[in-house]
Design a protein around this motif. Structure first.
Motif, PDB file in Angstrom:
ATOM      1  N   THR A 142       6.536   9.006   4.886  1.00 34.31           N
ATOM      2  CA  THR A 142       7.837   8.492   4.469  1.00 34.31           C
ATOM      3  C   THR A 142       8.956   9.029   5.358  1.00 34.31           C
ATOM      4  O   THR A 142       8.814  10.069   5.998  1.00 34.31           O
ATOM      5  CB  THR A 142       8.096   8.838   2.997  1.00 34.31           C
ATOM      6  N   GLY A 143      10.070   8.295   5.410  1.00 32.45           N
ATOM      7  CA  GLY A 143      11.181   8.688   6.259  1.00 32.45           C
ATOM      8  C   GLY A 143      11.782  10.022   5.863  1.00 32.45           C
ATOM      9  O   GLY A 143      11.841  10.372   4.678  1.00 32.45           O
ATOM     10  N   ILE A 144      12.244  10.775   6.863  1.00 29.72           N
ATOM     11  CA  ILE A 144      12.871  12.083   6.645  1.00 29.72           C
ATOM     12  C   ILE A 144      14.381  11.892   6.716  1.00 29.72           C
ATOM     13  O   ILE A 144      14.899  11.319   7.671  1.00 29.72           O
ATOM     14  CB  ILE A 144      12.433  13.105   7.713  1.00 29.72           C
ATOM     15  N   SER A 145      15.091  12.392   5.718  1.00 32.03           N
ATOM     16  CA  SER A 145      16.535  12.175   5.651  1.00 32.03           C
ATOM     17  C   SER A 145      17.197  13.338   4.935  1.00 32.03           C
ATOM     18  O   SER A 145      16.647  13.890   3.983  1.00 32.03           O
ATOM     19  CB  SER A 145      16.826  10.870   4.898  1.00 32.03           C
ATOM     20  N   ALA A 146      18.408  13.681   5.399  1.00 31.53           N
ATOM     21  CA  ALA A 146      19.188  14.703   4.695  1.00 31.53           C
ATOM     22  C   ALA A 146      19.546  14.259   3.282  1.00 31.53           C
ATOM     23  O   ALA A 146      19.855  15.086   2.424  1.00 31.53           O
ATOM     24  CB  ALA A 146      20.469  15.020   5.475  1.00 31.53           C
TER      25      ALA A 146
END
Length: 477
Positions: free
Chosen positions: A164-168
């Protein structure tokens, strides 16, 4: 008198033979694995003496053993890991008529109905108390540069929860649950999304029996989820989790729904605000210059998650990829911009302090999903021994899975001399197995070890041979 002097000499002469015998037994055990499997193993005693060494300086793909480096670097460089995470929590603020949901790197924000702490609903409550109407909702993850996937991660993992995408701005582990249940024989399966963020293209077929062969696919950055394959009419429910490519957008979308439930009208659109990766996000390009960071904006409300030390336990016990990636970026914020390169720079500082040779490692991510990562078992053991001597070493060791007890080791070493007596990080990736940590030998002494298997042929495994070798070593010491 001569006899009494001779006996110690004979015992001393026998010791190398005994050690060699153990080495040979271990090598014989590992040789039983499928042809082509490449092993590396180092085991040391309490003084750092090597008991067994198999290809000790060889460089191996470490898989999730990478998480050891990430979590240890966080302990080594971030103060107050055992305190509430005041810096990491998500926040909301108003920009004119727009509502901004800001992420600060927390991995545990939740929109679950039963959420008690670190809840998106708390931010929705704060907005509803302030205004009854907003225009646009913007998910802002500019605390970190936009690196949603790490270099070297296989593209086929993107649709899965592992990729899955990594995001702050992370919410619900950046995953969505998909429930697939049988229809009538010959008819498509029934597909339910408790949160309808994706559009479903259902190409499944219900067949006789109870077997499930459901495939999931989605193009990068698409919200069209295609389901294929078959499901037996007697199959039991087995929900799947799929990855989200734009977590900041998803979080803003989810907030819109929570606001609507509180009577707050949203007149505009849901969007995401990202910060592109730039050359200055690499500390080598900054050449010692201070890192430029987005300015801190006053918040309408901000959450304070539980201590990061608790997330270290989640990362190591269950091998949580997303949380490990976010922790690497959080560590990179100490002196940088929160990029992968900044996080790896902090790992490098730790390894230099620990005396680990630069040739013993190369890392491109924080979780181990990257096939670019390389680690030598001798270097890993040197790091593990250094960790054990740190003031936080005991807390870090307690985050590791326990053989036959919990985490990713709960089913391994059952009924052996190492059940409940081995504390180690596992690792599994295509053609790769890894296990590194500490074990209590038969004598009661603690040994430090690192074991890798690479180039494992398809449909073969290496873990049982690694485990058997470690049991041999424990019983002989």
């Amino acid at each position: 008198m001569q006899r009494s002097l001779l006996l110690p000499l004979l015992l001393a002469a026998a010791s190398p033979a005994a050690a060699q015998s153990l080495q040979q037994k271990v090598e014989t055990t590992l040789a039983e694995a499928a042809t082509g499997t490449r092993f590396g193993l180092v085991v040391t005693d309490g003084e750092g003496r090597e008991i067994v060494a198999v290809n000790p300086d060889g460089r191996f793909i470490p898989a999730s053993n990478t998480k050891m480096f990430t979590t240890a670097a966080a302990y080594a460089s971030l103060p107050g890991l055992d305190q509430p995470d005041a810096a990491g929590g998500a926040a909301v603020r108003l920009e004119g008529q727009d509502l901004v949901l800001e992420g600060n790197g927390d991995a545990r924000l939740s929109s679950a109905d039963d959420c008690k702490v670190d809840c998106l609903a708390m931010l929705a409550d704060a907005v509803a108390a302030k205004t009854r109407q907003v225009r646009n909702i913007i998910g802002d993850d500019t605390r970190f540069p936009d690196q949603r996937w790490s270099p070297g991660m296989s593209w086929n993992n993107i649709p899965s929860s592992s990729g899955t995408g990594i995001s702050a701005l992370t919410l619900d582990d950046n995953e969505l649950v998909v429930e697939v249940t049988p229809g009538a024989v010959g008819a498509p399966a029934k597909v339910a999304l408790p949160l309808p963020y994706f559009t479903v293209d259902n190409r499944t077929v219900t067949v006789p029996g109870a077997e499930r062969k459901i495939g999931y696919d989605r193009a990068p950055n698409s919200t069209l989820l295609r389901l294929t394959g078959t499901i037996g009419v007697d199959a039991k429910p087995d929900p799947e989790s799929v990855g989200i490519d734009d977590p900041a957008h998803y979080a803003a979308w989810r907030l819109k729904g929570l606001l609507a439930a509180r009577g707050v009208k949203v007149t505009g659109a849901v969007s995401a605000r990202h910060r592109p990766l730039m050359p200055e996000d690499d500390p080598r390009n900054r050449a010692g210059a201070p890192a430029a960071r987005p300015p801190v904006q006053p918040a309408l409300a901000k959450l304070t998650p539980s201590p990061l030390a608790e997330d270290v336990v989640i990362i190591n016990k269950v091998s949580q990829n997303l949380h490990a990636e976010l922790l690497l970026r959080r560590t990179g914020l100490r002196r940088g911009t929160g990029s992968i390169a900044d996080g790896v720079a902090e790992v490098r500082t730790m390894l230099e302090t620990a005396g680990v040779p630069r040739t013993a490692w190369d890392l491109s991510d924080g979780s181990g999903m990257s096939s670019y990562n390389r680690v030598a078992p001798r270097g890993a053991v040197k790091m593990l021994r250094w960790i054990a001597a740190q003031p936080w070493g005991a807390a870090w060791r307690a985050s590791l899975p326990v053989a036959g007890v919990d985490g990713t080791l709960r089913r391994r070493f059952k009924g052996t001399a190492l059940e409940g007596r081995l504390f180690a990080k596992t690792g599994t990736l295509n053609a790769t197995n890894a296990l590194s940590g500490y074990l209590i030998a038969k004598s009661g002494k603690t040994l430090t070890f690192s074991a890798f298997a690479n180039d494992v042929p398809a449909d073969a495994g290496a873990t049982k041979f690694m485990d058997a070798a470690l049991v041999l070593i424990a019983e002989a010491n």
